[in-house]
Each structure stands twice: as C-alpha cells, then as structure tokens.
Scaffold this motif. Structure first.
Motif, mmCIF file in Angstrom:
data_model
loop_
_atom_site.group_PDB
_atom_site.id
_atom_site.type_symbol
_atom_site.label_atom_id
_atom_site.label_comp_id
_atom_site.label_asym_id
_atom_site.label_seq_id
_atom_site.Cartn_x
_atom_site.Cartn_y
_atom_site.Cartn_z
ATOM 1 N N LEU A 491 -55.849 -78.065 16.038
ATOM 2 C CA LEU A 491 -56.540 -78.476 17.251
ATOM 3 C C LEU A 491 -57.275 -77.284 17.858
ATOM 4 C CD1 LEU A 491 -56.320 -81.211 18.780
ATOM 5 C CD2 LEU A 491 -54.323 -80.274 19.952
ATOM 6 N N HIS A 492 -58.457 -77.539 18.407
ATOM 7 C CA HIS A 492 -59.145 -76.513 19.192
ATOM 8 C C HIS A 492 -59.549 -77.116 20.535
ATOM 9 C CE1 HIS A 492 -59.303 -73.695 15.881
ATOM 10 N NE2 HIS A 492 -59.749 -74.654 15.102
ATOM 11 N N ALA A 493 -59.778 -76.235 21.505
ATOM 12 C CA ALA A 493 -60.156 -76.679 22.857
ATOM 13 C C ALA A 493 -61.532 -76.107 23.171
ATOM 14 C CB ALA A 493 -59.130 -76.204 23.876
ATOM 15 N N CYS A 554 -63.695 -71.625 21.922
ATOM 16 C CA CYS A 554 -62.382 -72.267 21.906
ATOM 17 C C CYS A 554 -61.543 -71.594 22.972
ATOM 18 C CB CYS A 554 -61.724 -72.112 20.543
ATOM 19 S SG CYS A 554 -60.046 -72.813 20.535
ATOM 20 N N LEU A 556 -58.308 -71.536 23.073
ATOM 21 C CA LEU A 556 -57.131 -70.842 22.553
ATOM 22 C C LEU A 556 -57.586 -69.402 22.389
ATOM 23 C CD1 LEU A 556 -56.302 -73.790 21.882
ATOM 24 C CD2 LEU A 556 -54.801 -72.732 20.161
ATOM 25 N N HIS A 559 -58.097 -67.548 19.235
ATOM 26 C CA HIS A 559 -59.236 -68.024 18.452
ATOM 27 C C HIS A 559 -60.536 -67.437 19.001
ATOM 28 C CE1 HIS A 559 -56.753 -71.829 17.239
ATOM 29 N NE2 HIS A 559 -56.198 -70.699 16.865
ATOM 30 N N MET A 564 -64.233 -67.228 17.616
ATOM 31 C CA MET A 564 -64.610 -68.640 17.789
ATOM 32 C C MET A 564 -65.363 -68.813 19.111
ATOM 33 S SD MET A 564 -61.921 -71.623 16.910
ATOM 34 C CE MET A 564 -62.110 -72.033 15.171
HETATM 35 CU CU LIG Z 1 -59.166 -72.826 18.725
#
Ligand SMILES: [Cu+2]
Length: 599
Positions: A491-493, A554, A556, A559, A564
């Motif tokens: 999962l990524h946000a 992202c 996180l 990440h 990212m």
């Molecule tokens: Cu992520």
C-alpha cells in the motif's frame, strides 16, 4: 482495497495499565514523554489574538538509552508540540530555532538520492531560503493541507533548510480567507530525513477554527485533539502477548520492520503513541481518556505516523460504535455546498499516514468502558505489519474533566464557496502516474529497495532534489484528473502539497464520494490482478496559491525519503484562460457518499 479483519480485542486488565513507570524526565536531557497507561494529555493550545499568532518553536533531539532518537518541538514556555489555532485571514508568525545535534547514533535506514554538494550544510552558513541542505540536523516545516504558496518563509520544502546555529527562521503567512476550517498539521520535510524526524515525534496539530460554522451539528461540542504517532518498538525482542492467537513467524523487511503477516496480529512494524502516551507492543497497555456518560464530543484525529496506517474504531462492550465523520483532511465533508449539515456515520475510519479524520463520538454510558482501537490494515505482502491494537480506554464518569476547548454554540454559517464544486468541473486533461519499487537484488526480498513515483511514459527515477526539473507542468485555473496506479505489492499513500483532490474512481469504477482529501491510500498490486490497482483523483489547481513548484509523494516517509516523490510546477494562467477554465459543467452527483474508501 485492503480487507479489514473484524477482530475484537481482549479486554485489558487493570494490571496492564501502568507497567514500567519511568523516572521523571527533564526537558534539558530528553523530550519528556508520558508513561504507558497515562491519561491522554491535551496539547497546549496557542490561539491567535487580534488576528495574529506569534509562536517561537525550537526543535531538539535526544538519543535514548536504547539508541532511538526523540525529536521535539518546544514553545517558549516549554510546551511540546503545541496546537496552533488560527482563523481564516489570521497571520501566523512562527520563529523556528534549530537546536538539533548529530549524536552519531543516527543513520537513515533508507536509500535515497542525495545532492552531496549540499549535504554538509551545517558546516557553512548559508541562506536558509537557498540552502537545500539535507542532513540529519537540517530541518524545515511543512504546513500539511494548507493552501498557502510554496515559497520561502511560507510552505517551501525544496530549498528551505535551517541548520543548527542559524538564527531563528521566520515563517510568516496569512491563512487564506477561504481556507476550510479543520485539522491541519506541521512537520519537517527534509528529503532523506523526514522519517527520522517525524518518527522521533517532530509533529504538531494546527486547527483552522470555525468548523461549527460549516456544520452546526458540532456547534457547542467539547473538542479533543488526538495525535497518533509511531515510534520504534520499545520492546523489539518481546514475544507477542499470550492473549493473541498464535501467528506465523514474522519476517523483517529491508528497513528492519516487521513485514505484514496478514493475520491482524503479531509484532507491529512500529509502536504507536497517542498524544505522546506510548502504547507499546506486546501488551498495548491503553492510554486513558475520561468523558462524561454519553456526552457528545468532537474528536479530531491526526495520523502523524511516519509509516503506520490506522483504521480507527471505538468499541463499547466490544461493539463498534457509529462515528459521525464531519471532516476529512482538514475539509468539512459538506464543503461541496449541497449536503447541509450532513454527517457520514461509519464504524471504522481508515486514516493513512498524514491523514486526518474529525468525527462526533457519543461517550459510553456510566459503567461501560469503551476502547479506542486501530484495527489491522492489510498493507500487502510487501508492506509492514499494522496489527489490531488498543490505543486508549474511554471511561465515563460524571466528574470527568471537560476538554479544554469547546466549539462555539451559536456560529455564524460560512458563506457558500465562491468556486463551483470540484466534482462538477470537467477535467482539462488526464495524467497517469504510478508507484513502483525495485529491489537492489531481485532475489533477495530483504535487499535495499528504491522507490519510484513516475509519470507514465517517463523513465522511473528516484526523486532527485538536485534536478529542479518538474515532472509535471500544470496551469493554475485548471482541473485535471490524475490516475495513480500502484505497481508494487504494498500500500502507498498519495499526498500532494498546496491542494486537495476528490476521489472520482477506485480501480476505474466510479465512486460517489463528493468530498476533498489531501492524502489517499492507493491499493496494492496482487499477482492475480488483471490490471494494476488505481485511484482516479480530480486535482484542483484553481486556487492562485497553487502557483509555484512543489512536490507530491508517498506519505510513508521511508518511501518518500527513498525517492517516491515527484515535482510539479503550476504556472500562472493568463486571465482569459483562467476565465475559460473556471466554467463549470452541470452537476452530476447529488447524493452524499455513505461509504468511504479511506483504507
Ligand atoms: Cu509508499
């Protein structure tokens, strides 16, 4: 969409409430933190006066005996992470002093692309507006969710970098008159070191006042700010609690975090805390919240975790309670101007790292003990373990102290929005971006990972802060649709600075969720999937404050630190185009959403 495993919690015994009380800690030698099981304290409120809020914040760090590092913001009176409260139109003057030290115990755990020319910013005095220094003692501030310009002294995170020994650096900007009332937050945003500082506790809430003017259902309610943070495990070597079912062995990912085992139990990647009261693995002794029996309160929950997803629920006698969502990510859900005092009742609320949810809760009846929990979040086979766990008990008693703050009881309603509702504006173009990851050694799942957030058609490259070349050029005044795909197994946000967006489709299936967010989960890829999972977002570049160069990434933070992230430049519209682009299409949605894709 990750499945929520519906598991009720073992009731925690009183003996678990106060394990291992710590000696009194001094602010000189540590960022003092409450003991596990303590009453959830309220952050100090700093309120604007006569339209101005002046704040002096110092960021400090302390290495703990276990090798972890705490980061903390102190105000001039020694309060940690005060809540900044301003109204639209108010001026914020925030002087940030950097007192960080390099304790030599701290190294970033992720791979990231670093501009070595600027890495040692602490050695030479530089202009904080042009510094771009990235080191573990560099810092700056991002005002997450605010639509203020991405320029120095306001909300620039690309070049603004403050070094130890620099004079206090002044953030100074006016809250836009049209900033929606709700919960925002501040945290550092130095590429490569965001996770380290936020995981250490560098974060605080910011409230734009007047939510009762947007929805009179909350008028007069006592309000409570709850900040959930994550931190390294206090008891990393402990076996899981005996009250848990036996779960498969946990695996450790390349960051040293426990990988998702899919059971909802086992060792979490990180411990959680609630307003700095730790709720450590393995027994999760809950913190304590007191309310009056069956009192309605307005709870404003911020997930200030570096990497942990939340799925908030409140249980009375093990039964999930209905929570009335009023706002997501700082924006009332009725901001589309059509839904009146609409409230979305849900019995669990997914909150990605960076996200906020504000809801009405009715306290338990006398004699019933409630439990605030986070349910497990399935982060995918490549993700970390975010198991079921308690956060706080909710105890009802007639003499429970009232929260410090109460919303006004006779609010003047907010004027209707000046712009047409985003959901009714046709996008001028569609872009596709995708999250992906690459292992250094494809045969070794624990080898270092590089993280990418790529515009479809471009070559995947980790974010390069030295480049300065935007990946996307957009025009102020436009509305665009962005399809964000997830080609990785976790999962990524997705988060973007300076603006909000509306979820239009989930895996290309249209959804009716006519409200705004600034952070959203993007479902993970499974081998059996025929297509990559995706979200389609209607991106709002109409506000003139979105002009400039800023980032999307992202949330996180390992990440983000690992690459990212991408760069967007929003160019000014000429006035003719701006007039043309702000033309709205006819309304298409009329019923408010009853389900929310928040996890
Ligand atoms: Cu992520």
């Amino acid at each position: 969409m990750p499945r929520v495993i519906l598991v009720l919690f073992a009731i925690f015994s009183a003996a678990q409430l106060c394990p291992g009380l710590r000696a009194q800690e001094s602010p000189i030698t540590s960022c003092p933190r409450p003991s596990p099981g303590a009453t959830v304290p309220e952050p100090e409120d700093l309120r604007s006066q006569d339209g101005v809020l002046k704040v002096d914040l110092t960021v400090r760090n302390f290495t703990q005996p276990d090798g972890t590092t705490r980061f903390c913001y102190f105000d001039a009176h020694g309060n940690q992470s005060p809540t900044l409260r301003l109204s639209p139109g108010d001026l914020l003057i925030l002087n940030l002093k950097n007192d960080l030290i390099d304790s030599n115990h701290v190294v970033p755990a992720t791979t990231y692309s670093r501009n070595h020319n600027h890495a040692a910013g602490a050695e030479k005095k530089s202009d904080p507006c042009q510094s771009a220094a990235m080191s573990l003692t560099s810092t700056n501030l991002h005002f997450h969710g605010l639509t203020v310009p991405a320029v120095c002294h306001q909300d620039d995170v690309l070049k603004t970098s403050l070094q130890p020994g620099d004079a206090p650096f002044q953030y100074k900007f006016r809250i836009p008159e049209n900033e929606p009332p709700g919960l925002y937050w501040y945290h550092p945003h130095i590429h490569g070191f965001s996770k380290l500082q936020v995981l250490g506790g560098a974060s605080g809430a910011m409230i734009i006042e007047g939510i009762e003017r947007a929805n009179k259902e909350v008028a007069g309610l006592p309000e409570r700010v709850l900040i959930i943070r994550d931190q390294d495990l206090l008891n990393p070597n402990a076996p899981p609690s005996k009250s848990e079912p036996v779960v498969p062995r946990f695996f450790v990912d390349h960051d040293g975090d426990s990988a998702n085992n899919g059971t909802g139990f086992g060792k979490p990647a990180k411990d959680l805390s609630i307003n700095f009261v730790p709720v450590p693995y393995p027994d999760y002794p809950p913190a304590a919240i007191q309310v009056k029996p069956q009192e309605r309160q307005f709870w404003r929950v911020l997930n200030a975790s570096a990497i942990t997803y939340l799925n908030i629920a409140v249980l009375y006698n093990r039964v999930p309670q209905q929570l009335g969502i009023v706002a997501l990510d700082g924006i009332p859900i009725n901001a589309n101007g059509t839904t009146g005092d609409f409230i979305s009742w849900q019995n669990h609320l997914g909150v990605p790292p960076g996200g906020r949810v504000e809801f009405i809760l009715t306290g338990p009846p006398a004699g019933v003990q409630g439990l605030l929990v986070t349910r497990t979040v399935d982060t995918g086979v490549g993700g970390e373990n975010d198991p079921n766990r308690a956060l706080a008990t909710i105890t009802a008693s007639d003499n429970a102290p009232e929260p410090r703050s109460k919303l006004t009881s006779s609010p003047v309603p907010l004027p209707p929005p000046a712009e047409p509702w985003l959901g009714n504006v046709a996008p001028v173009r569609v872009r596709k971006l995708y999250f992906s990851e690459k292992l250094l050694d494809p045969n070794d799942p624990n080898s270092a990972t590089t993280f990418y957030l790529t515009v479809d058609g471009q070559t995947p490259t980790p974010f390069n802060p030295a480049s300065g070349v935007p990946d996307i050029i957009a025009k102020q005044g436009d509305v665009e649709d962005w399809i964000i795909e997830n080609r990785s197994t976790e999962l990524h946000a997705f988060h973007i600075h300076q603006l909000h967006f509306m979820l239009v489709a989930w895996n290309e299936v249209p959804v009716n969720e006519p409200f705004l967010r600034d952070t959203i989960n993007v479902p993970y890829h499974k081998e059996a999937d025929l297509a990559y999972p995706s979200v389609r977002l209607r991106m709002d570049f109409r506000d003139p404050n979105t002009i400039g160069t800023f980032v999307y990434h992202c949330h996180l933070l390992e990440h983000e630190d690992g690459g990212m992230m991408g760069l967007i430049r929003v160019e000014p519209a000429d006035s003719a185009q701006a007039r043309e682009k702000s033309t709205a299409s006819p309304r298409t949605s009329s019923t408010p959403a009853r389900s929310t894709h928040t996890n």
